[in-house]
Design an enzyme around this catalytic site. Structure first.
Site, short mmCIF file in Angstrom:
data_model
loop_
_atom_site.label_atom_id
_atom_site.label_comp_id
_atom_site.label_asym_id
_atom_site.label_seq_id
_atom_site.Cartn_x
_atom_site.Cartn_y
_atom_site.Cartn_z
N LYS A 1 0.83 -1.20 0.00
CA LYS A 1 0.00 0.00 0.00
C LYS A 1 0.87 1.25 0.00
CE LYS A 1 -1.74 2.51 3.14
NZ LYS A 1 -1.46 3.80 2.46
N GLU B 1 9.61 15.26 16.19
CA GLU B 1 10.02 15.20 14.78
C GLU B 1 9.27 16.27 13.99
OE1 GLU B 1 8.71 11.83 12.33
OE2 GLU B 1 10.82 11.60 11.77
N GLU C 1 9.36 0.74 11.14
CA GLU C 1 10.38 1.76 10.93
C GLU C 1 9.70 3.11 11.11
OE1 GLU C 1 13.44 1.13 10.58
OE2 GLU C 1 13.58 -0.87 9.70
N CYS D 1 13.68 10.39 7.68
CA CYS D 1 13.55 9.95 9.07
C CYS D 1 14.85 9.98 9.86
CB CYS D 1 12.97 8.54 9.09
SG CYS D 1 13.92 7.42 8.02
P1 NAD Z 1 2.05 8.10 8.36
O1 NAD Z 1 2.29 7.25 9.55
O2 NAD Z 1 1.00 9.12 8.43
O3 NAD Z 1 1.69 7.18 7.11
C1 NAD Z 1 2.52 6.13 6.70
C2 NAD Z 1 1.71 5.13 5.91
O4 NAD Z 1 0.73 4.52 6.76
C3 NAD Z 1 0.92 5.75 4.76
O5 NAD Z 1 0.91 4.82 3.68
C4 NAD Z 1 -0.48 5.90 5.36
O6 NAD Z 1 -1.49 5.90 4.37
C5 NAD Z 1 -0.56 4.66 6.22
N1 NAD Z 1 -1.48 4.75 7.36
C6 NAD Z 1 -1.90 5.87 8.02
N2 NAD Z 1 -2.70 5.51 9.05
C7 NAD Z 1 -2.78 4.16 9.04
C8 NAD Z 1 -3.47 3.20 9.86
N3 NAD Z 1 -4.20 3.58 10.91
N4 NAD Z 1 -3.31 1.89 9.58
C9 NAD Z 1 -2.54 1.50 8.55
N5 NAD Z 1 -1.89 2.35 7.71
C10 NAD Z 1 -2.01 3.67 7.97
O7 NAD Z 1 3.48 8.69 8.00
P2 NAD Z 1 3.83 9.68 6.78
O8 NAD Z 1 3.46 11.05 7.21
O9 NAD Z 1 3.32 9.15 5.51
O10 NAD Z 1 5.42 9.52 6.75
C11 NAD Z 1 6.26 10.27 7.53
C12 NAD Z 1 6.70 9.48 8.75
O11 NAD Z 1 7.39 8.29 8.37
C13 NAD Z 1 7.69 10.24 9.58
O12 NAD Z 1 7.37 10.11 10.95
C14 NAD Z 1 9.02 9.57 9.29
O13 NAD Z 1 10.00 9.70 10.27
C15 NAD Z 1 8.60 8.16 9.10
N6 NAD Z 1 9.62 7.46 8.33
C16 NAD Z 1 10.36 6.50 8.96
C17 NAD Z 1 11.37 5.84 8.28
C18 NAD Z 1 12.21 4.80 8.93
O14 NAD Z 1 12.80 4.00 8.22
N7 NAD Z 1 12.28 4.74 10.25
C19 NAD Z 1 11.60 6.15 6.95
C20 NAD Z 1 10.84 7.15 6.35
C21 NAD Z 1 9.83 7.78 7.05
#
Ligand code: NAD
Length: 481
Positions: free
Chosen positions: A179, A388, A253, A289
């Site tokens: 997804k 963050e 992650e 991240c």
């Molecule tokens: P997000 O958590 O809002 O969304 C991430 C994904 O999860 C998206 O595909 C979203 O549609 C989906 N999602 C949202 N709510 C959900 C739920 N309740 N159940 C299942 N899926 C759901 O994050 P974002 O804003 O898209 O991305 C930014 C975040 O990702 C930042 O916090 C960043 O640090 C983190 N990130 C972490 C890493 C790592 O490797 N640790 C890498 C890149 C980004």
């Protein structure tokens, strides 16, 4: 040119969606609509999981292929992605604002390297080994593919972070439902085309573009054997609770708030270290991240360090993400810009000193831009040092000696990345060993496809990349004979 797609890639085919819901994608640089795709809803997720299950259960199918044959198919996927590299990079860049120069490396060359790494790994790996049973007889240990994987990726590095999941999962013999995030669904169409043109059998990878509801439905789906998630800590925690209840394996992650520790002997000449410093603190408009967004500066060189970051931030070319000269593009969405501006206001309100940036660039009246911003005199307890921000905002924090620097670095709920800057690599390694984090660089920072990547504390559970990541997608079975 806008791109409108009418079908979903499920079971190796482009099939009509079960509902008329759609996702519209807006360019972060121009705010123009650049495309739309069907939104996968429950019925589409059911079809995708069923296709992945059928591909997994096929008695002569993917999960039963020899590792060599799977490796060849992975290599064919890498070649298909490589042949679409420029188009993929441009699509990522247009959607989320990633500077095209970065997208070319990290959203195309990097995933291709990861796929090839796992293809090479699986050719050498032994998935069944026998040894004497300690109480008599023989034990055979098999590493079997875990099953159907629900993989969820964020928008900041949509191609790379998806490859962190599907490359080892495929190498292990699993099948997937992937997804993508709603902000980055157009590059996923090119990925689907590459999958269709590769030697991967139908149903091995299925794609369900959608938001929170689609993701929530996918991770709870009874047909999923394991969840692999990258995203925010808030959502990761919700997913962990659900997977805990279901006793479903999950890797997470999540977010970060890493420290860039400048030691008192560091070379601060931007002509030598500027590019590496940029990559470790501001890459992808601050939407990465692992970035070291807390700059820990020795009091003995404090003003010099503040000046270096001021010079770095104010020298960066801010502009349209598709311009090859751009170093800082827009934030990925209007919501993301509001969040970043909220933190800038909070930093000022909490008494931090705004050194440079902090506003929208005057020359850019379209696109979700924020100037690269540096705060000095930041208290590590304050929100801009603890939470963050996910934008181009750095906080310089003074420290007295190395013990103090390490204590400040570790005084964080996160533990994902970090860097140490010094002319003495041995000294840098000593400091790196003392920081509580999953990854850290000395005078550089770049995740290595061949080594574990991930975080501790609120930055997540488990590791991706490297040889160990394949175990995330395997069931270890012992057979006593
Ligand atoms: P997000 O958590 O809002 O969304 C991430 C994904 O999860 C998206 O595909 C979203 O549609 C989906 N999602 C949202 N709510 C959900 C739920 N309740 N159940 C299942 N899926 C759901 O994050 P974002 O804003 O898209 O991305 C930014 C975040 O990702 C930042 O916090 C960043 O640090 C983190 N990130 C972490 C890493 C790592 O490797 N640790 C890498 C890149 C980004």
């Amino acid at each position: 040119m806008t791109l409108h797609i009418d079908s979903l890639f499920i079971g190796g085919e482009w099939i009509p969606p079960t509902t008329s819901h759609r996702i519209t994608v807006i360019s972060a640089s121009t705010e123009d609509e650049i495309g739309s795709v069907p939104e996968a809803r429950d019925g589409d997720v059911d079809a995708a999981v069923a296709a992945a299950r059928a591909a997994f259960d096929d008695p002569s199918g993917w999960s039963r292929w020899s590792p060599d044959r799977r490796a060849d198919a992975l290599d064919s996927l890498a070649a298909e992605l490589e042949s679409r590299a420029e188009e993929i990079a441009r699509r990522v860049s247009a959607q989320n604002g990633m500077p095209i120069s970065i997208a070319r490396q990290l959203e195309t060359a990097f995933p291709v390297a990861i796929i090839r790494y796992y293809a090479g790994f699986v050719r050498e790996a032994t998935f069944e080994q026998s040894h004497p049973h300690l109480l008599g007889g023989t034990t055979t240990v098999r590493r079997e593919p875990l099953g159907v994987i629900g993989a969820i990726a964020p928008w900041n590095f949509p191609q790379a972070l998806a490859s962190f999941k599907y490359a080892p999962a495929l190498a292990a013999g699993c099948t997937l439902v992937l997804k993508p995030s709603p902000e980055t669904v157009l590059d996923a169409v090119l990925f689907a085309e590459a999958v269709a043109a590769s030697q991967l059998p139908a149903g091995v990878i299925n794609i369900v573009p959608g938001g929170r509801d689609t993701g929530a439905y996918l991770i709870e789906h009874p047909g999923i054997d394991k969840v692999a998630f990258t995203g925010s800590t808030v959502v990761g925690r919700q997913i962990a609770e659900i997977c805990g209840r279901l006793l479903r394996p999950v890797t997470l992650e999540l977010g970060g708030k890493s420290a860039a520790i400048v030691l008192d002997d560091a070379d601060l000449d931007l002509a030598t270290i500027g590019e590496k410093l940029f990559g470790a603190t501001l890459l992808n408009n601050g939407q990465t991240c692992f970035l070291g967004t807390r700059i820990l500066a020795p009091r003995s060189r404090y003003h010099e360090v503040v000046g270096v970051f001021e010079a770095l931030a104010s020298s960066l070319k801010v502009g349209d993400a598709l311009d090859p000269a751009t170093q800082i593009g827009p934030l990925a969405s209007e919501r993301q810009r509001e969040r970043v501006e909220g933190y800038i206001a909070k930093g000022i309100g909490d008494g931090a000193r705004l050194v440079t940036g902090g506003r929208r660039p005057a020359a850019l009246d379209r696109g979700w831009f924020v100037e690269p911003t540096v705060f000095a005199d930041v208290d590590n307890q304050r929100a801009i040092a603890q939470e963050e921000i996910f934008g181009p905002v750095l906080s310089v924090i003074p420290y007295t000696d190395v013990d103090d620097a390490i204590a400040i670095a570790n005084a964080s709920d996160y533990g994902l990345g970090g860097t140490v800057w010094t002319c003495d690599t041995d000294r840098g390694m000593d400091v790196a060993r003392r920081v509580r984090t999953g990854t850290i660089g000395v005078n550089t920072y770049l995740p290595d496809p061949g080594s574990p990547f991930g975080g501790i504390k609120n930055s997540g559970i488990g590791r991706e990349l490297g040889p160990d990541a394949i175990a995330n997608f395997q069931n270890t079975k012992s057979i006593y004979a």
